[in-house]
Structures are given as C-alpha cells and as structure tokens.
Design a protein around this motif. Structure first.
Motif, PDB file in Angstrom:
ATOM      1  N   LYS A   1      -8.080 118.433  45.579  1.00  0.00           N
ATOM      2  CA  LYS A   1      -6.854 118.073  44.889  1.00  0.00           C
ATOM      3  C   LYS A   1      -6.953 118.810  43.559  1.00  0.00           C
ATOM      4  N   MET A   2      -5.974 119.652  43.239  1.00  0.00           N
ATOM      5  CA  MET A   2      -6.064 120.447  42.022  1.00  0.00           C
ATOM      6  C   MET A   2      -4.753 120.432  41.254  1.00  0.00           C
ATOM      7  N   ASN A   3      -4.853 120.681  39.936  1.00  0.00           N
ATOM      8  CA  ASN A   3      -3.643 120.692  39.116  1.00  0.00           C
ATOM      9  C   ASN A   3      -3.049 122.098  39.078  1.00  0.00           C
TER      10      ASN A   3
ATOM     11  N   VAL B   1      -9.949 124.421  51.616  1.00  0.00           N
ATOM     12  CA  VAL B   1     -10.783 125.459  51.016  1.00  0.00           C
ATOM     13  C   VAL B   1     -11.558 126.271  52.040  1.00  0.00           C
ATOM     14  N   PHE B   2     -11.887 127.457  51.615  1.00  0.00           N
ATOM     15  CA  PHE B   2     -12.755 128.382  52.326  1.00  0.00           C
ATOM     16  C   PHE B   2     -14.062 128.389  51.551  1.00  0.00           C
TER      17      PHE B   2
ATOM     18  N   VAL C   1      -9.846 121.830  39.601  1.00  0.00           N
ATOM     19  CA  VAL C   1     -10.090 120.890  40.691  1.00  0.00           C
ATOM     20  C   VAL C   1     -10.280 119.495  40.112  1.00  0.00           C
ATOM     21  N   GLU C   2      -9.447 118.565  40.544  1.00  0.00           N
ATOM     22  CA  GLU C   2      -9.523 117.184  40.077  1.00  0.00           C
ATOM     23  C   GLU C   2     -10.391 116.328  40.986  1.00  0.00           C
ATOM     24  N   LYS C   3     -10.413 116.684  42.272  1.00  0.00           N
ATOM     25  CA  LYS C   3     -11.161 115.875  43.238  1.00  0.00           C
ATOM     26  C   LYS C   3     -11.492 116.737  44.441  1.00  0.00           C
ATOM     27  N   ARG C   4     -12.719 116.615  44.919  1.00  0.00           N
ATOM     28  CA  ARG C   4     -13.134 117.216  46.185  1.00  0.00           C
ATOM     29  C   ARG C   4     -13.354 116.068  47.163  1.00  0.00           C
ATOM     30  N   PHE C   5     -12.880 116.234  48.396  1.00  0.00           N
ATOM     31  CA  PHE C   5     -13.093 115.166  49.369  1.00  0.00           C
ATOM     32  C   PHE C   5     -13.080 115.707  50.785  1.00  0.00           C
TER      33      PHE C   5
END
Length: 144
Positions: free
Chosen positions: A29-31, A16-17, A36-40
C-alpha cells in the motif's frame, strides 16, 4: 513493481516484483509520493521465487469496490478487503497444476526453466477479470 491500482486519490495498491527483497510480501500500500505505507500478504519462498521470475498479463482487478489479485504460476484469485487477503476463486487444473514445492528461493532462472521443462504440461492463470455475471480467466500452458 509489477502493476498498481488506485485505492483513492492519494493511495495505491501495488503488486510487486522482486518479492524476495521485500520480505516475501506480494502487496504494497503506497502513497502518491511512492512511499510504501504497508507491506502485506507474505508468501512462502517458492511462491516468492515464482513471483520474481514470471511477469504475467494482469494480476490486479477491482470489482464492486473489492480488489482481487493473482500471482504468477498460481491457480488462485485472492480477494483483498482492507489488508485482509483470502482465497476467493480457485481454478482446478488437475494433473496440469504446477506443484507448489517445485521452485526454491535459491533457484536461478535457468534452473526454474529446467524444472518447468521437466513437467509434461502445466497450466496457470495468466490474467483475469471479474464482472457482474462472469469471471474471465486467461490460462497459459507450457510452451513447446
């Protein structure tokens, strides 16, 4: 989003920016609907500021079902397995490395340019690729 790469038919890994507005997380992690399913992979404020500022050549690669990424002004290529991120390859730029604490989260773009211009020279990974028998690393340096 800077760039993304498919994990499977319905899920993507995104670099990401505008990291500062995403809790300092570099990866999503996105569908396939864009949710967005998960930010890490949360980083420090200085790295987040650099990530907001600089768009580099290629930041994500897939080799042998393992994902790799690099973020702007960094000298490290990270490996991602599941949602575990670890440094995998490091390019030693010696005295040409950008100091890790050079940029602050509150620095506006003109101050970032000013700070970088005070360095005699610097190198960072601009893009990379991984193959069976080699790692391709494109380094960039200070523009005079």
């Amino acid at each position: 989003m800077k760039e993304f790469i498919p994990i499977n038919d319905t899920t993507f890994l995104a670099l990401v920016f505008r990291t500062r507005s995403n809790d300092l997380n570099f990866l999503f992690k996105m569908n396939d609907d864009g949710k967005v399913e998960k930010r890490f992979f949360q980083r420090n404020e200085s790295e987040a500021r650099a990530n907001d500022y600089r768009i580099h050549g290629k930041g994500i690669d897939l080799w042998n079902n393992i994902y790799y990424f690099n973020h702007p002004f960094s000298d490290t290529i990270f490996q991602i397995q599941e949602e575990n991120v670890r440094p995998m390859f490091y390019v030693n730029y010696g005295d040409k490395a950008i100091p890790g604490n050079l940029l602050e989260l509150s620095d506006p773009y003109n101050i970032i340019n000013e700070k970088l211009s005070r360095l005699d020279d610097y190198f960072y990974i601009n893009s990379f690729g991984i193959a069976d028998h080699y790692i391709y690393v494109c380094s960039s340096n200070k523009v005079y």
